[in-house]
Structures are given as C-alpha cells and as structure tokens.
Design a protein around this motif. Structure first.
Motif, PDB file in Angstrom:
ATOM      1  N   LEU A  30      -2.257  -5.674  -1.859  1.00 29.50           N
ATOM      2  CA  LEU A  30      -0.807  -5.945  -2.249  1.00 29.50           C
ATOM      3  C   LEU A  30      -1.653  -5.909  -4.119  1.00 29.50           C
ATOM      4  N   GLY A  31      -0.168  -5.643  -4.804  1.00 30.91           N
ATOM      5  CA  GLY A  31      -0.186  -5.022  -6.361  1.00 30.91           C
ATOM      6  C   GLY A  31       0.542  -4.873  -6.915  1.00 30.91           C
ATOM      7  N   ASN A  32       1.757  -5.127  -7.938  1.00 24.53           N
ATOM      8  CA  ASN A  32       2.920  -3.974  -8.523  1.00 24.53           C
ATOM      9  C   ASN A  32       2.093  -3.690  -9.327  1.00 24.53           C
ATOM     10  N   LEU A  36       0.879  -9.033 -14.252  1.00 30.48           N
ATOM     11  CA  LEU A  36      -0.573  -9.347 -15.349  1.00 30.48           C
ATOM     12  C   LEU A  36      -2.089  -9.836 -14.161  1.00 30.48           C
ATOM     13  N   HIS A  37      -1.638 -10.807 -12.950  1.00 31.04           N
ATOM     14  CA  HIS A  37      -2.608 -10.769 -12.493  1.00 31.04           C
ATOM     15  C   HIS A  37      -3.629  -9.306 -11.882  1.00 31.04           C
ATOM     16  N   ALA A  38      -5.304  -9.590 -11.142  1.00 35.00           N
ATOM     17  CA  ALA A  38      -5.672  -8.761 -10.957  1.00 35.00           C
ATOM     18  C   ALA A  38      -5.351  -7.490 -10.396  1.00 35.00           C
ATOM     19  N   ALA A  42      -4.966  -3.896 -10.798  1.00 34.22           N
ATOM     20  CA  ALA A  42      -6.010  -3.052 -10.290  1.00 34.22           C
ATOM     21  C   ALA A  42      -5.023  -1.563  -9.748  1.00 34.22           C
ATOM     22  N   ALA A  43      -3.747  -2.315  -8.930  1.00 38.60           N
ATOM     23  CA  ALA A  43      -2.795  -0.830  -9.444  1.00 38.60           C
ATOM     24  C   ALA A  43      -2.247  -0.338 -10.555  1.00 38.60           C
ATOM     25  N   ARG A  44      -1.917  -0.541 -11.330  1.00 40.08           N
ATOM     26  CA  ARG A  44      -1.502  -0.432 -12.694  1.00 40.08           C
ATOM     27  C   ARG A  44      -2.977   0.342 -12.894  1.00 40.08           C
ATOM     28  N   SER A  45      -4.476  -0.222 -12.792  1.00 41.02           N
ATOM     29  CA  SER A  45      -5.596   1.079 -13.233  1.00 41.02           C
ATOM     30  C   SER A  45      -5.462   2.550 -12.118  1.00 41.02           C
ATOM     31  N   ARG A  46      -4.401   2.314 -10.886  1.00 41.10           N
ATOM     32  CA  ARG A  46      -4.204   4.035 -10.299  1.00 41.10           C
ATOM     33  C   ARG A  46      -3.549   4.290 -10.948  1.00 41.10           C
TER      34      ARG A  46
END
Length: 383
Positions: A30-32, A36-38, A42-46
């Motif tokens: 998961l990851g939008n 702001l959570h981990a 992680a998604a934002r980093s990609r």
C-alpha cells in the motif's frame, strides 16, 4: 495473432526492465504518494526518483515535470492550460499545424469554440511546415504555438526550434508534441526554445497509461484537472506509481541505447524498402513524407490501385500488423488528415499504409513482408 509487428508508432512492447520496475513498484504494498506515513513516503520516493531520472535525461529541473495519464492528456493540459492563462493577459491567438496529431488539433478546435482565433499552418508535399509561415502567423496576440517534433504518420520532422525562437521573441508559449520523437532525439530543454513538451511512456517500450508534461518554470499555466494538490497543483489525481517507475526505467534504456536503436530501425526500414523495390517494383509504391528530415522508424507508403483497407486486411490475414495512419483514428474510413494536408493525389490518399519499426524487428521480417505485399498486390490487381 500477428507474427510480424510493424506498428511501433502506435504502441511498443514493454521491455523486461520496465515490466520488472512496474511489478516491483506494484508489489511494494500500500502507499499513496500524498500520504505522510511510511507507506506513502515509500511511494513518494519512487515517484521522486523517476522524476529526477527523467529530468536528467531531458535537461530540465525535476520541478518542471508533471506526470499525466497519457500523451493526449499532456497535449490537452498544455494547450488549455497555457491558452486560458494567456487569455487573462489579452492573448487569444492559437497557432498550430495542419498535420498535428488529433490530440492537438481537436484540442485547438475546442479552444476555437471558446473564442480563441485559430491559425493552421499549411504543410508542403513532404508534410513539413515553414518557419516563414509561422512567423507571419505569430504576433503579439498569440497565446500558444504548438508544433510537433516528428509526425506520427509520416515521420516528417518539423522546424520546431526555429519556430520556438519566433514564439519566444513575440511572447507566445511554445508547445511541442514530442510523443513520437521521444526515444529518437535527444533533448536539452534548458537550452531549447520550448516552454511545454508532451511525452508518453508507451512509445518507448514503457507502459500504456502514463504521460509526461514539461512546463518551463514561469510559463503561464492553469490546471486542466482540479482536486488535490498532486504534481504541485498542476494535475490533480493520485499518481500511477508503478507506471511512473516503469516509464523512468524505459526512458533510461531508450536514451542509453538510442544510437543502437536508430541503427536497428534504419536497417530494417532500408531492408524493407529495398526488398519492395526488388519484389514489387519501384513504380508500384510511393513513399510519403520527407526523404531525409524524418524519424528513422516510420515508412508511410502508398500502393496506388489497392485501397488501404484491402492491403491492411490482407496483411493482417498474412500475420503482419501495420496501420492506416494514427492508431487513434484507425477505425475511420476517412483519408488521413495528414496526407490530405500534404495535398497528395486521391490514389495515394486512398492507398496509404504506415509501417513502423522497433525493438525485436529484423531484416528477415522486412524482407518477408515485402514478399507478402508483392503477393497481395499481384492478387488484388488481377482481381
């Protein structure tokens, strides 16, 4: 199932490296990217890593890149976004060419309905527009100028940099649709007179459904989509994280291997045309588009006496995939607007077929296709 795929200008197969990047990002959990959570970080980093990589390839700032859902969305966002922002400054003219992709032409027609004054630059018999005609059309009331880099039907290259200099001098926003040229030309957007540039992942062996829009810092622009503040409030909507990761991977490889890619498609194209001259005869087909100022992977040919539909149907039955023109209008029986703008005679308009080459194609496929065309031509012309 076609065994010979000569329709790379429509879409390209995803390379394994891009597919692996997609699968890795999709399987990361998961990851939008806006969370702001981990998981979100992680998604934002990609997304950030992909944006940085693409900016490096294009010679621009990462902050100037906006991820979209397609090349069409990028074109529409550029045209509507810049035109409406420029209207607030008293500029209501739109200048484009008669041979643009429909994503640009139809957007411009909609802008005309909204009160903008539209000028279509004519093309010569090779499909190329004139910088002199552009100079005559661009004035202090022009909001946006849109000129494609290379044509998706004929491959003809346009003098976009020369026209961009004129647009910049007169205060107009310069947009370039580089969807078809991406992967075959190198870009240094810091130096080029381009304010907005449209790209798409699936033309360079990346995934479908991912586009990119370059917006030079300071360019007048209003968003096309409204909602959240994604993409610095320039394109609302949750980013396609796996698609974006795969796009960046495909772009890295496309730029790394560009010289080899160009040599490959030129070799296949030359083998195809030479085999046609041998098997079919020099007088039995015509090459449409500019002979030298062109993208290397496209050959638009007319076979006078055989309709495009008949040739394409028989090629498909023989296991060869080609196109009647732009994939976006392949279901239409109307002659190509690009070839019509080039003022080609009716027998060439009605018999045009686009062959486009890419990774995985071989000289042997080209020579086999030429023999298939010769067989089809002999059968159809007798009947």
């Amino acid at each position: 199932m076609a065994s010979i795929y000569f329709d790379h200008a429509a879409t390209t197969p995803m390379i394994p490296e891009a597919a692996a990047a997609y699968a890795e990002a999709a399987g990361a959990g998961l990851g939008n990217p806006s969370s702001l959570h981990a998981f979100g970080r992680a998604a934002r980093s990609r997304v950030t890593a992909a944006r940085d990589a693409l900016a490096d390839l294009l010679g621009c700032s990462a902050a100037e890149l906006v991820f979209t859902g397609s090349g069409t969305e990028s074109d529409n966002a550029a045209l509507f976004g810049a035109a409406e922002a420029q209207r607030a400054r008293g500029r209501t003219g739109i200048v484009t060419t008669s041979v643009e992709h429909h994503a640009v032409l139809n957007a411009c027609l909609q802008l005309e309905k909204r009160g903008f004054r539209l000028t279509l630059l004519p093309a010569d018999e090779t499909g190329r527009v004139s910088a002199a005609d552009a100079s005559a059309a661009i004035d202090e009331t022009t909001a946006v100028v849109s000129v494609m880099a290379g044509n998706n039907e004929t491959g003809t290259l346009q003098p976009y940099a020369e026209i961009g200099d004129i647009a910049r001098e007169r205060g107009a926003v310069m947009h370039v649709d580089a969807v078809q040229a991406f992967g075959y030309e190198r870009w240094d957007l810091k130096r080029l007179p381009i304010d907005m540039l449209s790209l798409s992942a699936h033309k360079i062996n990346g995934p479908q459904g991912v586009g990119l829009l370059y917006v030079r810092r300071g360019t007048p622009f209003q968003p096309l989509l409204f909602g959240g503040t994604q993409e610095r409030a320039r394109r609302a909507g949750t980013e396609n994280v796996p698609g974006i990761a795969a796009f960046a991977e495909a772009a890295k490889i496309a730029f790394r291997d560009m010289d080899a890619r160009i040599r490959l498609v030129e070799d296949v194209r030359d083998a195809f045309l030479n085999a046609l001259r041998t098997d079919l005869g020099e007088e039995a087909f015509r090459l449409n588009g500019h002979a030298e100022l062109r993208l290397p992977h496209i050959a638009n040919l007319s076979f006078p006496g055989i309709t495009s539909e008949n040739m394409l149907m028989n090629l498909d039955l023989a296991g060869v995939a080609a196109s009647g023109g732009s994939a976006c209008t392949s279901g239409s029986l109307q002659p190509s607007h690009v070839l019509t703008a080039m003022r080609l005679p009716p027998e060439r308009l009605q018999s045009a077929v686009r062959f486009s080459f890419g990774m995985g194609n071989t000289r042997q496929e080209a020579e086999k296709t030429a023999k298939i065309i010769a067989t089809i031509s002999a059968r159809l012309r007798i009947s």
